[in-house]
Design an enzyme around this catalytic site. Structure first.
Site, short mmCIF file in Angstrom:
data_model
loop_
_atom_site.label_atom_id
_atom_site.label_comp_id
_atom_site.label_asym_id
_atom_site.label_seq_id
_atom_site.Cartn_x
_atom_site.Cartn_y
_atom_site.Cartn_z
N LYS A 1 0.82 -1.21 0.00
CA LYS A 1 0.00 0.00 0.00
C LYS A 1 0.85 1.26 0.00
O LYS A 1 0.46 2.27 -0.59
CB LYS A 1 -0.97 0.01 1.19
N LYS B 1 -4.12 -10.30 -6.54
CA LYS B 1 -5.44 -10.53 -5.95
C LYS B 1 -6.43 -9.50 -6.47
O LYS B 1 -6.04 -8.38 -6.85
CB LYS B 1 -5.37 -10.53 -4.42
N LYS C 1 -9.77 -3.52 -4.61
CA LYS C 1 -10.48 -2.26 -4.85
C LYS C 1 -9.60 -1.26 -5.56
O LYS C 1 -10.09 -0.34 -6.21
CB LYS C 1 -10.89 -1.63 -3.50
#
Ligand code: TYM
Length: 346
Positions: free
Chosen positions: A115, A207, A210
């Protein structure tokens, strides 16, 4: 007694991974466990404002995740559904855990690395400390079981490490104040089903998420039938037909992903899917998968639309849930304060 806790971030669109890996499995636990399901709004703001959408976006996403919980069949009377920021004890315990967890432990968290990306100097300190808040979410209820997708496994291990270190660092006080051998249980992840890790429809090595810039990479819970069918039709695959045995899916990430999605949607095993579709071309399998996905997801999307049309009702569910959550969390937090030596009103 066994207590379940899980949380979902209100950041943008929920997708099939969130549903098959987590939300869709929550309702099944309510007959055997006492369950607490949280919309983790404090977690959402660890990322850039553009990710969580600012105040309007946050309110909308919080209601949307709540609606997804309800649409998935979670009973808000039997269980507790609430948003994290309404229960102060999450933040309080997170601070204590900031002082229990070690920098080295957090430095190993792969989700932070993903992230934060290359610009780590510019990541919020909240993003770095995020797993401590997650541990607090779970442990402030002394929850024992945590249903999550595979990607949360490392965070659950950290929560266990934090619980263990707290129990150990304060062992004398815990025993001395009559709490027994351990104050916190070591929470166990429940990572189950055929779709604990749903992959991107465009790249079987990533994966479904969002944050993927390509909307074709994921099926959103709010996609209509046409969008679902189109995304499945355009999903990446290899040119071979489906294998005649599950073993044959090894090394074929995209095929394995689609078979896993079918299995999870139908509530059957990969073996059963292969028994039906082994040897079939994707031109046969994909339309069957699209039909199944539409059949399973359309009612949920419809119910979410119906529920979010009445934000007042959703907000009331969250307020009621928060009151009940607080009643469990506050005594646990009081115990922590007494163990550490913080003076408080009695
Ligand atoms: P979040 O909001 O990213 O995801 C919510 C849930 O969806 C699962 N999930 C997936 N499962 C399968 N395949 C995928 N592609 C996929 N993508 C997401 C996640 O594993 C998760 O179960 N840190 C958590 C939220 C959280 C939490 C907690 C969870 C905060 N506190 C306490 C459990 C207990 C998160 O970011 O999930």
């Amino acid at each position: 007694s066994p207590r379940v806790f899980s949380g979902v971030q209100p950041t943008g669109n929920l997708h099939l991974g969130n549903y098959l890996g987590a939300i869709g499995r929550f309702a099944a636990l309510q007959s055997t466990h006492d369950c607490i399901y949280c919309v983790v709004d404090l977690h959402a703001i660890t990322q850039a404002r553009s990710v969580w959408g600012g105040p309007e976006g946050l309110r909308e996403s919080t209601r949307s995740v709540t609606a997804a919980y309800l649409a998935a069949g979670i009973d808000p009377v039997k269980n507790i559904i609430f948003n994290q920021s309404q229960v102060e004890a999450h933040s309080e315990l997170a601070w204590v855990f900031n002082c229990i967890a070690r920098m080295g432990w957090l430095n190993r968290m792969t989700q932070f690395k993903e992230k934060a990306g290359k610009d780590r100097e510019n990541a919020s300190t909240g993003l770095f400390a995020y797993p401590n808040l997650m541990a607090a979410d779970i442990l402030v209820y002394k929850a024992t079981h945590v249903p999550v997708g595979e990607d949360q496994k490392q965070h659950l291990e950290l929560a266990r490490d934090i619980a263990g270190k707290f129990n150990n660092d304060f062992a004398d006080e815990i025993a001395g104040q009559g709490f027994g051998e351990a104050y916190f249980p070591l929470p166990e992840p429940l990572i189950q089903g055929e779709a604990a890790r749903v992959m991107s429809l465009k790249d079987g090595s990533k994966k479904m998420s969002k944050s993927d810039p390509s909307d074709l990479s994921r099926i959103n819970l709010t996609d209509d039938a046409d969008a679902i069918a189109q995304k499945i039709r355009r999903a990446r695959t290899d040119p071979e037909p489906l294998p005649s045995e599950v073993k044959g899916l090894e090394g074929r990430a995209e095929a394995d992903n689609l078979v896993g999605i079918y299995a999870a949607l139908a509530g059957i095993s990969r073996e059963a899917v292969i028994a039906e579709f082994g040897g079939a071309q994707f031109s046969t399998f994909k339309p069957a998968l699209a039909d199944l996905a539409v059949q399973k997801l359309a009612p949920i999307a419809g119910e979410m639309r119906r529920l979010t049309a009445d934000p007042g009702h959703i907000d009331q569910v969250l307020v009621d849930g928060a009151d009940r959550a607080r009643a469990i969390a506050e005594p646990v937090m009081d115990g922590v304060k007494d163990i550490i030596g913080f003076i408080r009103k009695r």
